[in-house]
Motif scaffolding. Structure first.
Motif, PDB file in Angstrom:
ATOM      1  N   PRO A 223      11.624   2.237  20.551  1.00  0.00           N
ATOM      2  CA  PRO A 223      10.936   3.541  20.651  1.00  0.00           C
ATOM      3  C   PRO A 223      11.423   4.540  19.613  1.00  0.00           C
ATOM      4  N   LEU A 224      12.714   4.583  19.348  1.00  0.00           N
ATOM      5  CA  LEU A 224      13.248   5.511  18.346  1.00  0.00           C
ATOM      6  C   LEU A 224      12.798   5.096  16.946  1.00  0.00           C
ATOM      7  N   ILE A 225      12.780   3.771  16.685  1.00  0.00           N
ATOM      8  CA  ILE A 225      12.329   3.288  15.382  1.00  0.00           C
ATOM      9  C   ILE A 225      10.859   3.663  15.162  1.00  0.00           C
ATOM     10  N   LYS A 226      10.052   3.514  16.213  1.00  0.00           N
ATOM     11  CA  LYS A 226       8.633   3.847  16.109  1.00  0.00           C
ATOM     12  C   LYS A 226       8.424   5.337  15.917  1.00  0.00           C
ATOM     13  N   THR A 227       9.232   6.148  16.633  1.00  0.00           N
ATOM     14  CA  THR A 227       9.095   7.608  16.518  1.00  0.00           C
ATOM     15  C   THR A 227       9.379   8.079  15.101  1.00  0.00           C
TER      16      THR A 227
ATOM     17  N   VAL B  78       9.163   6.263  12.447  1.00  0.00           N
ATOM     18  CA  VAL B  78       8.439   5.419  11.481  1.00  0.00           C
ATOM     19  C   VAL B  78       9.456   4.801  10.524  1.00  0.00           C
ATOM     20  N   ALA B  79      10.464   4.150  11.101  1.00  0.00           N
ATOM     21  CA  ALA B  79      11.593   3.648  10.319  1.00  0.00           C
ATOM     22  C   ALA B  79      11.428   2.170  10.012  1.00  0.00           C
ATOM     23  N   GLU B  80      12.176   1.726   9.003  1.00  0.00           N
ATOM     24  CA  GLU B  80      12.233   0.317   8.631  1.00  0.00           C
ATOM     25  C   GLU B  80      13.678  -0.149   8.809  1.00  0.00           C
ATOM     26  N   VAL B  81      13.879  -1.205   9.584  1.00  0.00           N
ATOM     27  CA  VAL B  81      15.213  -1.757   9.816  1.00  0.00           C
ATOM     28  C   VAL B  81      15.219  -3.197   9.330  1.00  0.00           C
ATOM     29  N   ARG B  82      16.007  -3.474   8.289  1.00  0.00           N
ATOM     30  CA  ARG B  82      16.124  -4.823   7.730  1.00  0.00           C
ATOM     31  C   ARG B  82      17.447  -5.441   8.180  1.00  0.00           C
ATOM     32  N   ILE B  83      17.406  -6.700   8.532  1.00  0.00           N
ATOM     33  CA  ILE B  83      18.589  -7.407   9.018  1.00  0.00           C
ATOM     34  C   ILE B  83      18.836  -8.621   8.133  1.00  0.00           C
ATOM     35  N   ASP B  84      20.034  -8.684   7.567  1.00  0.00           N
ATOM     36  CA  ASP B  84      20.439  -9.824   6.733  1.00  0.00           C
ATOM     37  C   ASP B  84      21.681 -10.434   7.372  1.00  0.00           C
ATOM     38  N   CYS B  85      21.479 -11.524   8.137  1.00  0.00           N
ATOM     39  CA  CYS B  85      22.598 -12.114   8.886  1.00  0.00           C
ATOM     40  C   CYS B  85      22.408 -13.625   8.976  1.00  0.00           C
ATOM     41  N   PRO B  86      23.453 -14.433   8.680  1.00  0.00           N
ATOM     42  CA  PRO B  86      23.354 -15.888   8.850  1.00  0.00           C
ATOM     43  C   PRO B  86      23.078 -16.242  10.303  1.00  0.00           C
ATOM     44  N   GLU B  87      22.282 -17.278  10.489  1.00  0.00           N
ATOM     45  CA  GLU B  87      21.836 -17.642  11.831  1.00  0.00           C
ATOM     46  C   GLU B  87      22.990 -18.078  12.736  1.00  0.00           C
ATOM     47  N   GLU B  88      23.913 -18.871  12.213  1.00  0.00           N
ATOM     48  CA  GLU B  88      24.954 -19.485  13.049  1.00  0.00           C
ATOM     49  C   GLU B  88      26.273 -18.705  13.055  1.00  0.00           C
ATOM     50  N   LEU B  89      26.316 -17.557  12.418  1.00  0.00           N
ATOM     51  CA  LEU B  89      27.573 -16.800  12.333  1.00  0.00           C
ATOM     52  C   LEU B  89      27.964 -16.257  13.712  1.00  0.00           C
ATOM     53  N   GLU B  90      29.235 -16.435  14.062  1.00  0.00           N
ATOM     54  CA  GLU B  90      29.720 -16.008  15.376  1.00  0.00           C
ATOM     55  C   GLU B  90      30.865 -15.008  15.240  1.00  0.00           C
ATOM     56  N   VAL B  91      31.012 -14.204  16.269  1.00  0.00           N
ATOM     57  CA  VAL B  91      32.164 -13.299  16.390  1.00  0.00           C
ATOM     58  C   VAL B  91      32.770 -13.514  17.767  1.00  0.00           C
ATOM     59  N   TYR B  92      34.004 -13.022  17.916  1.00  0.00           N
ATOM     60  CA  TYR B  92      34.699 -13.097  19.198  1.00  0.00           C
ATOM     61  C   TYR B  92      34.683 -11.703  19.795  1.00  0.00           C
ATOM     62  N   ALA B  93      33.746 -11.440  20.716  1.00  0.00           N
ATOM     63  CA  ALA B  93      33.545 -10.071  21.196  1.00  0.00           C
ATOM     64  C   ALA B  93      32.917 -10.095  22.580  1.00  0.00           C
TER      65      ALA B  93
ATOM     66  N   ALA C  12      22.146   6.150  12.281  1.00  0.00           N
ATOM     67  CA  ALA C  12      21.472   6.009  10.981  1.00  0.00           C
ATOM     68  C   ALA C  12      20.021   6.458  11.052  1.00  0.00           C
ATOM     69  N   LEU C  13      19.330   6.159  12.150  1.00  0.00           N
ATOM     70  CA  LEU C  13      17.920   6.535  12.280  1.00  0.00           C
ATOM     71  C   LEU C  13      17.740   8.037  12.419  1.00  0.00           C
ATOM     72  N   ARG C  14      18.647   8.687  13.137  1.00  0.00           N
ATOM     73  CA  ARG C  14      18.504  10.118  13.406  1.00  0.00           C
ATOM     74  C   ARG C  14      18.789  10.984  12.188  1.00  0.00           C
TER      75      ARG C  14
ATOM     76  N   PRO D  46      13.034   6.794   7.740  1.00  0.00           N
ATOM     77  CA  PRO D  46      14.291   6.214   7.247  1.00  0.00           C
ATOM     78  C   PRO D  46      14.188   4.698   7.069  1.00  0.00           C
ATOM     79  N   SER D  47      15.006   4.237   6.141  1.00  0.00           N
ATOM     80  CA  SER D  47      15.133   2.793   5.901  1.00  0.00           C
ATOM     81  C   SER D  47      16.602   2.419   6.106  1.00  0.00           C
ATOM     82  N   VAL D  48      16.845   1.496   7.039  1.00  0.00           N
ATOM     83  CA  VAL D  48      18.214   1.105   7.402  1.00  0.00           C
ATOM     84  C   VAL D  48      18.374  -0.393   7.148  1.00  0.00           C
ATOM     85  N   TRP D  49      19.516  -0.744   6.525  1.00  0.00           N
ATOM     86  CA  TRP D  49      19.777  -2.140   6.198  1.00  0.00           C
ATOM     87  C   TRP D  49      21.052  -2.579   6.917  1.00  0.00           C
TER      88      TRP D  49
END
Length: 442
Positions: A309-313, A315-330, A346-348, A354-357
């Protein structure tokens, strides 16, 4: 120290006095042995008289008897003590020289016996007598010297001890007074740190403690003041719009508008209180996490979906660059909370449309998560305070243009609890990098 000194002096005095007494007795025995040796070479009247004559001018006495105990010669008159001792000791064991009287404290003389042996047969005895007063005078003189030295050392010791105690206790008393001031809430403490010992270390520690307490006190006051300000504003809105909405002359359309505003402010207050509660739990170390191995990309996509909803409000673009199998311990919930808070920030604050990567990279022992926007960034002098609680670039930000000022502070706390690190920098906009532990490295 006094007990130790008295003990040492007693041992030293006993050893020296015994050595002096033994030296007198051994000297007397040796002198008798010398006369005996002379008489064994020539046992006649002339030699007897010569030996007696030699001792007549000395403080010691010599008495020479035959094997029956009859007195053949003496260097002085014979008294009852001499006679009783001669009658009691007529021979010595194995015909060697011995000390026959050594009770110098009670007897008038100390005495030795040296047998005269000629051709293996006992011919007589040489008795040597020395007044016990010699030993008593020696021990008395030694005692006086020891008493004088002991008193002198005791006085010097007392002076040194009291002086050193004063030097040592003075800074300790000062530290006690300053710590009492700290316990009473006073933080204007300043102790001298010039001591190059444990006192200096302690003084520096107390000074650092006072500085930390003053900083924490100031931070607490600022925090409470900021909280009071942050709560006052939405409460004012709530009261004002509630009053307007409750008026009879207010139209139904305006009433719905005001009730919507009241709802927004209530949600804002609820969010702030929840965030404050989370920070309080973190401060008390009761903020529990349940880390596990989890894939990064699905968590980021889930966080993006929740903020749709915030992204739509915006009119933002959010790009995600992440390896598929990458894991974290969290902890998955807390990880998504971090991503949502950073993405929301970042959006606000990155302008219109806004464009967020979001970029995720695999490092040796960490996973580097970078969230970059194309907004105006922040002033360089404000970057060190960006993750402080209730910090805002625009101190007068309205309810429509800003959040609670707690989101980035919560991000920092969660990341550090997981063993990671977060930092911000300007890079064609604001760039926030989160270094997160990989699987099993927490």
């Amino acid at each position: 120290m006094t007990i130790i000194e008295f003990s040492l002096f007693f041992v030293l005095y006993t050893n020296i006095s015994n050595y002096q007494i033994d030296e007198v007795l051994d000297g007397l025995l040796s002198r008798g042995g010398s006369h005996r040796d002379v008489l064994e070479k020539k046992f006649d009247e002339a030699t007897l008289n010569h030996v007696a004559l030699m001792e007549s001018e000395a403080i010691t006495d010599v008495v020479i008897t035959d094997e029956q105990g009859n007195i053949l010669s003496s260097s002085s008159s014979i008294d009852s003590f001499h006679r009783e001792l001669i009658q009691e000791y007529r021979t010595s064991p194995k015909y060697k020289g011995i000390i026959v009287e050594e009770q110098w404290k009670t007897s008038p003389y100390v005495a030795t016996l040296s047998p005269i042996m000629i051709n293996g047969e006992l011919q007589g005895n040489v008795y040597m007598f020395s007044p016990s007063s010699i030993i008593r005078d020696l021990t008395t003189h030694l005692s006086r010297q020891f008493i004088f030295v002991m008193v002198l050392i005791l006085v010097v010791t007392m002076i040194v001890v009291f002086t050193l105690s004063k030097l040592v206790t003075k800074p300790l008393i000062r530290m006690k007074e300053e710590t009492e001031k700290l316990s009473n809430g006073e933080t204007n403490v300043e102790l001298s740190e010039h001591y190059n010992d444990e006192l200096g270390v302690l003084a520096r520690s107390i000074n650092r403690l006072a500085e930390d307490l003053e900083r924490m006190k100031q931070e607490r006051n600022d925090f409470l003041s900021s909280i009071a300000h942050e709560l006052r504003t939405p409460l004012t809105y709530l009261k004002g719009y509630a009053d307007i909405a409750s008026r009879e002359q207010t139209s139904e359309e305006n009433r719905r508008k005001y009730l919507e505003i009241i709802k927004e402010e209530t949600e804002s207050l609820t969010t702030m209180i929840q965030q404050l509660f989370q920070l309080a739990k973190m401060d008390e170390n009761t903020f529990a996490i349940q880390p596990e191995s989890c894939k990064v990309k699905p968590l980021i996509l889930d966080a993006k979906q929740k903020l749709y909803p915030l992204i739509k409000t915006h009119v933002a673009e959010v790009r995600i660059d992440c390896p598929e199998e990458l894991e974290v311990y969290a902890d998955p919930i807390r990880f998504k909370q971090v991503i949502m808070n950073l993405l929301d920030n970042a959006l606000r604050y990155s302008g219109r449309h806004p464009s967020v990567w979001i970029q995720v990279q695999k490092l040796h022992m960490k996973v580097l998560i970078t969230i970059r926007d194309e907004g105006p960034g922040v002033p360089e002098e404000s970057i060190p305070y960006l993750f402080d609680r209730l910090f805002r670039l625009d101190k007068s930000r309205s309810r429509n243009s800003g959040g609670t000022g707690l989101g980035l502070a919560i991000v920092k706390e969660i990341v550090e609890i997981h063993g990671g690190k977060v930092e911000a920098k300007n890079q064609n906009g604001l760039c926030i990098q989160v270094s997160w532990p990989k699987e099993g490295s927490l």
